[in-house]
Design an enzyme around this catalytic site. Structure first.
Site, PDB file in Angstrom:
ATOM      1  CG  ASP A 142      -8.961   5.755  50.620  1.00 21.84           C
ATOM      2  OD1 ASP A 142      -8.032   5.010  50.238  1.00 21.84           O
ATOM      3  OD2 ASP A 142     -10.097   5.323  50.894  1.00 21.84           O
TER       4      ASP A 142
ATOM      5  N   GLY B 199     -21.424  -1.016  51.573  1.00 19.06           N
ATOM      6  CA  GLY B 199     -20.021  -1.001  51.930  1.00 19.06           C
ATOM      7  C   GLY B 199     -19.814  -1.544  53.331  1.00 19.06           C
TER       8      GLY B 199
ATOM      9  N   GLY C 280     -25.736   0.247  46.610  1.00 21.66           N
ATOM     10  CA  GLY C 280     -24.533  -0.470  47.020  1.00 21.66           C
ATOM     11  C   GLY C 280     -24.413  -0.566  48.528  1.00 21.66           C
TER      12      GLY C 280
END
Length: 436
Positions: free
Chosen positions: A149, A33, A31
């Site tokens: 978060d 980001g 992935g």
């Protein structure tokens, strides 16, 4: 912007096959980001891991480097199995810092919810996840660590039934908040607006504490139960404004049919004023466990365990056996073995049965049938009264074990992510600037 994402993807993919510091080989890109890329990797001794590598364009930013590297130290300081361990950290040959984490197999809560109709999990599943998350948060808060978060993309459900919290990159350590190297100043906003309590959205850094995480957890549970976020708007500024000024709606006003005590646990977590929320994770956990017996069971094995850990629920999250059939499908059950005598040959069959209709009421008792004549062949077995199928558990792509950092874009629209004074919307390729 699309061109920029494409360029970042090409640069990230070009790293596959590289060996960092002569020890970690990057096997597969998992992935990308906003600030980092994640790879499945193998150490020279054969150990597998997930390598999180700060992208080169951010490697020259000293604050970004500090925030990136401190994630490992904070996560390991929590010292709880529910906090993803960081196994190693180093600097790549090109100057980019990297972390090596556990390579997890499973889904984020966001991914798990996206497989269900309406993006909703059952109340029993949500209670199980909440119980485990509260356990991790209690351990973190005991050490003065506030995550800041908590959101569905940072909650990971492994196929072994574990619940993990990801990404302590913007966590706040209270005992060091006034010391040198402080990364967050009063007035800055860090986190994800849709899951921010009022004090965090307002930038009141000095008031952020354990109750900030409790509100965010309540927002995650609200999302998992209802399929919607608390503050919905078309721009990040409007979401922030709503978070600053509008209390969360009562859960029962959005989702009817839940036991009132269960709704009250979540509503209190989402109180607008910090003083009105649960004051710590353990008090919320005790209240949650007290109301679990009133929840309708949603998966097999989801039974209340009183004040003990809900260990019996682990198989329910090991894999999603009902994802294909949706909420109306019955869970796969093992039918009892039966024997069909065909002449002199005996055969035994064990079948997996999925009910697609409500259970059939047993028929009224009838007189037993007359025995067959002695010379007659054995009668064939009667047809089953319900559809019988062989059903295998849902599996992921076995060629690419899931990383703790892999995220799917929120379904039904993008969810803005805000870091400092930078605004960014996630997309399929630019998943989460806070986490990586």
């Amino acid at each position: 912007m699309t061109q920029g994402r494409d360029d970042a993807s090409l640069r990230a993919a070009a790293r596959v096959g590289q060996i960092l510091r002569g020890k970690w080989r990057l096997d597969r890109l998992l992935g990308i980001g906003g600030t980092a890329c994640v790879y499945a990797a193998t150490h020279r001794n054969g150990q597998r891991g997930a390598v999180k590598l700060l992208r080169p364009e951010h490697a020259g930013d000293e604050e970004a480097r500090q925030r990136f590297l401190r994630e490992g130290y904070v996560a390991n300081r929590v010292a709880h199995p529910g906090a993803v361990a960081v196994l190693d950290d180093d600097i790549a040959e090109d100057g980019s810092p990297f972390l090596v984490m556990e390579l997890l197999d499973g889904d984020t809560l966001e991914q798990r919810a996206s497989k269900r109709p309406g993006h909703r999990l059952t109340p029993a599943e949500v209670a199980f996840v909440a119980d485990r998350l509260l356990d991790v948060l209690a351990a973190a808060h005991d050490k003065g660590i506030v995550h800041r978060d908590i959101k569905p993309e940072n909650v990971f459900l492994t196929r072994a039934g574990e619940v993990r919290i990801l990404d302590f990159g913007i966590a706040r350590i209270h005992e060091a908040q006034h010391g040198p190297g402080r990364l967050t100043e009063v007035g800055s906003v860090m986190g994800t607006p849709a899951f921010m309590p009022p004090e965090q959205a307002l930038g009141h850094t000095a008031t952020i504490d354990a109750r900030t995480d409790i509100w965010a957890l309540g927002a995650v549970l609200f999302y998992a139960l209802t399929g919607r976020v608390i503050h919905e708007a078309d721009t990040v500024n409007k979401v922030l404004l709503s978070a600053m000024t509008r209390p969360a709606p009562q859960l029962a006003s959005i989702l009817q049919g839940l036991p009132s005590p269960f709704c009250e646990v979540i509503d209190r977590a989402l109180a607008f004023q910090q003083k009105d929320r649960w004051q710590d994770a353990r008090s919320m956990q005790r209240a949650l466990r007290a109301v679990i017996p009133s929840l309708p069971p949603g998966m097999p094995g989801l039974e209340a365990a009183g004040a003990t850990a809900l260990s019996s629920t682990a198989p329910a999250l090991a894999h999603d056996a009902t994802a294909a059939g949706g909420r109306g499908s019955r869970t796969v059950a093992l039918a009892t073995a039966f024997v069909l005598l065909l002449g002199a040959i005996g055969a035994t069959a064990i079948i997996m049965t999925r009910r697609k209709a409500p259970p059939v009421e047993p028929a009224a008792a009838a007189a037993p049938p007359a025995p067959p004549p002695p010379t007659a062949e054995p009668a064939p077995a009667p047809a089953a009264s319900e559809e019988t199928v062989i059903e295998l558990p849902e599996t992921a792509d076995t060629s690419a074990p899931a990383s703790p950092a892999v995220k799917s874009a929120p379904q039904g629209g993008s969810r803005p992510t805000y870091l400092g004074n930078k605004k960014k919307k996630k997309s399929d390729s630019d998943l989460n600037m806070n986490q990586w």
